[in-house]
Design a protein around this motif. Structure first.
Motif, PDB file in Angstrom:
ATOM      1  N   LEU A  10      19.487  -3.848  34.395  1.00 53.86           N
ATOM      2  CA  LEU A  10      20.262  -5.084  34.489  1.00 53.86           C
ATOM      3  C   LEU A  10      19.448  -6.223  35.095  1.00 53.86           C
ATOM      4  O   LEU A  10      19.993  -7.288  35.359  1.00 53.86           O
ATOM      5  N   ALA A  11      18.154  -5.987  35.329  1.00 50.15           N
ATOM      6  CA  ALA A  11      17.329  -6.961  36.046  1.00 50.15           C
ATOM      7  C   ALA A  11      18.039  -7.389  37.332  1.00 50.15           C
ATOM      8  O   ALA A  11      18.306  -8.577  37.562  1.00 50.15           O
ATOM      9  N   PRO A  12      18.349  -6.422  38.211  1.00 50.06           N
ATOM     10  CA  PRO A  12      19.124  -6.752  39.419  1.00 50.06           C
ATOM     11  C   PRO A  12      18.341  -7.647  40.368  1.00 50.06           C
ATOM     12  O   PRO A  12      17.132  -7.483  40.543  1.00 50.06           O
ATOM     13  N   ILE A  13      19.050  -8.585  40.970  1.00 54.95           N
ATOM     14  CA  ILE A  13      18.456  -9.469  41.977  1.00 54.95           C
ATOM     15  C   ILE A  13      18.874  -8.934  43.340  1.00 54.95           C
ATOM     16  O   ILE A  13      20.020  -9.075  43.758  1.00 54.95           O
ATOM     17  N   ALA A  14      17.935  -8.306  44.036  1.00 55.56           N
ATOM     18  CA  ALA A  14      18.234  -7.706  45.335  1.00 55.56           C
ATOM     19  C   ALA A  14      18.425  -8.792  46.384  1.00 55.56           C
ATOM     20  O   ALA A  14      17.933  -9.920  46.232  1.00 55.56           O
ATOM     21  N   PRO A  15      19.139  -8.491  47.464  1.00 55.26           N
ATOM     22  CA  PRO A  15      19.314  -9.474  48.540  1.00 55.26           C
ATOM     23  C   PRO A  15      17.971 -10.008  49.022  1.00 55.26           C
ATOM     24  O   PRO A  15      17.035  -9.248  49.285  1.00 55.26           O
ATOM     25  N   GLY A  16      17.880 -11.340  49.113  1.00 62.37           N
ATOM     26  CA  GLY A  16      16.649 -11.968  49.568  1.00 62.37           C
ATOM     27  C   GLY A  16      15.571 -12.100  48.509  1.00 62.37           C
ATOM     28  O   GLY A  16      14.482 -12.602  48.806  1.00 62.37           O
ATOM     29  N   ARG A  17      15.840 -11.670  47.290  1.00 66.68           N
ATOM     30  CA  ARG A  17      14.850 -11.736  46.213  1.00 66.68           C
ATOM     31  C   ARG A  17      15.274 -12.793  45.188  1.00 66.68           C
ATOM     32  O   ARG A  17      16.410 -13.264  45.165  1.00 66.68           O
ATOM     33  N   ALA A  19      15.241 -14.322  40.941  1.00 65.78           N
ATOM     34  CA  ALA A  19      15.314 -13.839  39.560  1.00 65.78           C
ATOM     35  C   ALA A  19      13.912 -13.599  39.008  1.00 65.78           C
ATOM     36  O   ALA A  19      13.690 -12.644  38.250  1.00 65.78           O
ATOM     37  N   ARG A  20      12.983 -14.448  39.375  1.00 63.25           N
ATOM     38  CA  ARG A  20      11.598 -14.254  38.907  1.00 63.25           C
ATOM     39  C   ARG A  20      11.057 -12.896  39.365  1.00 63.25           C
ATOM     40  O   ARG A  20      10.405 -12.177  38.589  1.00 63.25           O
ATOM     41  N   GLU A  21      11.350 -12.532  40.611  1.00 65.86           N
ATOM     42  CA  GLU A  21      10.923 -11.221  41.110  1.00 65.86           C
ATOM     43  C   GLU A  21      11.628 -10.096  40.359  1.00 65.86           C
ATOM     44  O   GLU A  21      11.030  -9.039  40.110  1.00 65.86           O
ATOM     45  N   SER A  22      12.875 -10.312  39.990  1.00 64.22           N
ATOM     46  CA  SER A  22      13.593  -9.266  39.259  1.00 64.22           C
ATOM     47  C   SER A  22      12.992  -9.052  37.872  1.00 64.22           C
ATOM     48  O   SER A  22      12.929  -7.915  37.385  1.00 64.22           O
ATOM     49  N   ILE A  52      22.756 -10.209  38.828  1.00 65.64           N
ATOM     50  CA  ILE A  52      22.279  -9.657  37.556  1.00 65.64           C
ATOM     51  C   ILE A  52      21.593 -10.757  36.766  1.00 65.64           C
ATOM     52  O   ILE A  52      22.196 -11.797  36.481  1.00 65.64           O
ATOM     53  N   ALA A  53      20.322 -10.533  36.387  1.00 64.05           N
ATOM     54  CA  ALA A  53      19.529 -11.578  35.729  1.00 64.05           C
ATOM     55  C   ALA A  53      19.312 -11.341  34.241  1.00 64.05           C
ATOM     56  O   ALA A  53      18.511 -12.032  33.618  1.00 64.05           O
ATOM     57  N   ALA A 307      20.735   5.002  34.639  1.00 67.68           N
ATOM     58  CA  ALA A 307      20.728   3.735  35.379  1.00 67.68           C
ATOM     59  C   ALA A 307      20.244   4.017  36.796  1.00 67.68           C
ATOM     60  O   ALA A 307      20.953   4.644  37.590  1.00 67.68           O
ATOM     61  N   HIS A 308      19.021   3.603  37.100  1.00 68.54           N
ATOM     62  CA  HIS A 308      18.405   3.853  38.398  1.00 68.54           C
ATOM     63  C   HIS A 308      18.669   2.635  39.288  1.00 68.54           C
ATOM     64  O   HIS A 308      18.118   1.563  39.047  1.00 68.54           O
ATOM     65  N   HIS A 309      19.494   2.807  40.313  1.00 69.04           N
ATOM     66  CA  HIS A 309      20.033   1.667  41.050  1.00 69.04           C
ATOM     67  C   HIS A 309      19.441   1.440  42.431  1.00 69.04           C
ATOM     68  O   HIS A 309      19.951   0.601  43.174  1.00 69.04           O
ATOM     69  N   ALA A 310      18.409   2.181  42.814  1.00 70.76           N
ATOM     70  CA  ALA A 310      17.857   1.971  44.155  1.00 70.76           C
ATOM     71  C   ALA A 310      17.516   0.498  44.360  1.00 70.76           C
ATOM     72  O   ALA A 310      17.013  -0.170  43.442  1.00 70.76           O
ATOM     73  N   GLU A 311      17.779  -0.018  45.547  1.00 66.40           N
ATOM     74  CA  GLU A 311      17.595  -1.446  45.807  1.00 66.40           C
ATOM     75  C   GLU A 311      16.122  -1.857  45.718  1.00 66.40           C
ATOM     76  O   GLU A 311      15.780  -2.886  45.139  1.00 66.40           O
ATOM     77  N   GLN A 312      15.241  -1.051  46.288  1.00 66.31           N
ATOM     78  CA  GLN A 312      13.817  -1.381  46.310  1.00 66.31           C
ATOM     79  C   GLN A 312      13.148  -0.986  44.996  1.00 66.31           C
ATOM     80  O   GLN A 312      13.386   0.108  44.471  1.00 66.31           O
ATOM     81  N   VAL A 313      12.301  -1.860  44.490  1.00 60.53           N
ATOM     82  CA  VAL A 313      11.658  -1.613  43.200  1.00 60.53           C
ATOM     83  C   VAL A 313      10.842  -0.331  43.225  1.00 60.53           C
ATOM     84  O   VAL A 313      10.893   0.475  42.286  1.00 60.53           O
TER      85      VAL A 313
END
Length: 330
Positions: A10-17, A19-22, A52-53, A307-313
């Motif tokens: 889903l190209a998740p945007i983690a807290p503090g991150r 869209a470009r990083e996602s 979600i990006a 769907a792998h949902h861990a917050e950290q890449v």
């Protein structure tokens, strides 16, 4: 045929991150999937969701395709009632022309958003009523066999873009069966009708030019880590973030502490939200493998969308790698 694995991103945007990083993370995840033996990566269309990006799904597919070599990339899915079938045919005809043999097109009929955003998209509330006809119109364009006299989709790729129907109800299952298309059930967030829908799809399936026999895909959430405690911690963080986003949307956007979110998840409303992720594999690679094999066997799935949902890449990439190693994809 051995069980195939694919990935939902889903190209998740983690807290503090940002869209470009996602998007950079999406490239990293796809590269990990490619070297680990996954069949494809799916990207889902969602709108007005700050975390979600993947809203411009076809653009994201093109970006990731430019940075990978061989893995298939697809929309899982394009919400077709939001779009003209001709426009989607042009977008995916372009992608297939640029990246031949690597593009898949999954289609859904939900809006992928809320009612206010539906109006901003200019979507009519009844637009999903013509979904079956829109699928056929789109298929005709992609095959160079337009159902609209005098209208063709350009570019027309040399190789056809395969269609998949996505759903979480009997409607999608029955339509996929009637059209002879692969069917993917969104059991990673809407598990209730999984077995009934898959049974209906298999029972009613009619062979088509694209597909001779039923092809079943089911979604499942995955948190794989070096040890079970780490996997469970990643799951707790991810599902807290999910609940926090849900609560903030309904309560004016204020921030909530972990304790408040845990209290919400323990409530009746929170339990209902937690039930949406009933199908979740958590643990070491071997524990995840056992869960996925049992889950796939329960519906005789040909492919699982993980769907792998861990917050950290890094944790997400490692989850992808550990799952592939445990299932011996390569």
């Amino acid at each position: 045929m051995p069980l195939a694995l694919s990935i939902l991103d889903l190209a998740p945007i983690a807290p503090g991150r940002s869209a470009r990083e996602s998007f950079a993370a999406s490239v990293e995840l796809a590269r990990a999937a490619e070297r680990s033996g996954y069949r494809r990566v799916w990207y889902a269309e969602h709108h007005n969701m700050p975390t979600i990006a993947s809203s411009a799904t076809s653009l994201l597919i093109g970006h990731v395709a430019e940075h990978t070599d061989s893995i298939r990339l697809g929309a899982g899915g394009i919400m077709l009632p939001n779009h003209s079938p001709l426009i989607i045919a042009e977008q995916f005809g372009t992608l297939e022309t640029l990246f031949p043999g690597r593009i898949d097109l999954g289609l859904g009929r939900a809006p992928g958003t809320d009612r206010v955003t539906m109006r901003a998209i200019r979507r009519d509330a009844t637009s999903s009523d013509t979904f079956p006809q829109d699928v056929l119109e789109l298929q005709g364009y992609l095959r160079g066999e337009s159902r609209i006299p005098g209208v063709q989709s350009t570019p027309l790729a040399d190789t056809e873009v395969p269609l998949y129907l996505l759903g979480s109800s009997l409607f999608g299952a029955q339509l996929a069966a009637r059209l002879g298309l692969p069917y993917a059930f969104a059991s990673h967030f809407a598990p209730d009708a999984l077995h009934e829908a898959i049974a209906a799809y298999r029972e009613d399936f009619e062979a088509s030019e694209q597909l001779a026999e039923p092809y079943v895909i089911a979604g499942v959430n995955v948190f794989a880590a070096e040890d079970r405690a780490s996997a469970e911690a990643q799951r707790a963080i991810s599902y807290r973030n999910r609940a926090r986003a849900f609560v903030k949307r309904g309560q004016g956007g204020r921030d909530y502490t972990d304790d408040e979110i845990d209290a919400f998840l323990a409530s009746a409303a929170g339990a209902q939200l937690s039930a949406m992720t009933r199908y979740t594999a958590t643990g070491t690679g071997d524990e995840v493998r056992q869960y996925l094999e049992d889950f796939a066997a329960s519906v005789a799935a040909d492919e699982l969308i993980t769907a792998h949902h861990a917050e950290q890449v890094d944790d997400r990439v490692r989850s992808v790698e550990l799952t592939a190693q445990a299932l011996k994809l390569i």
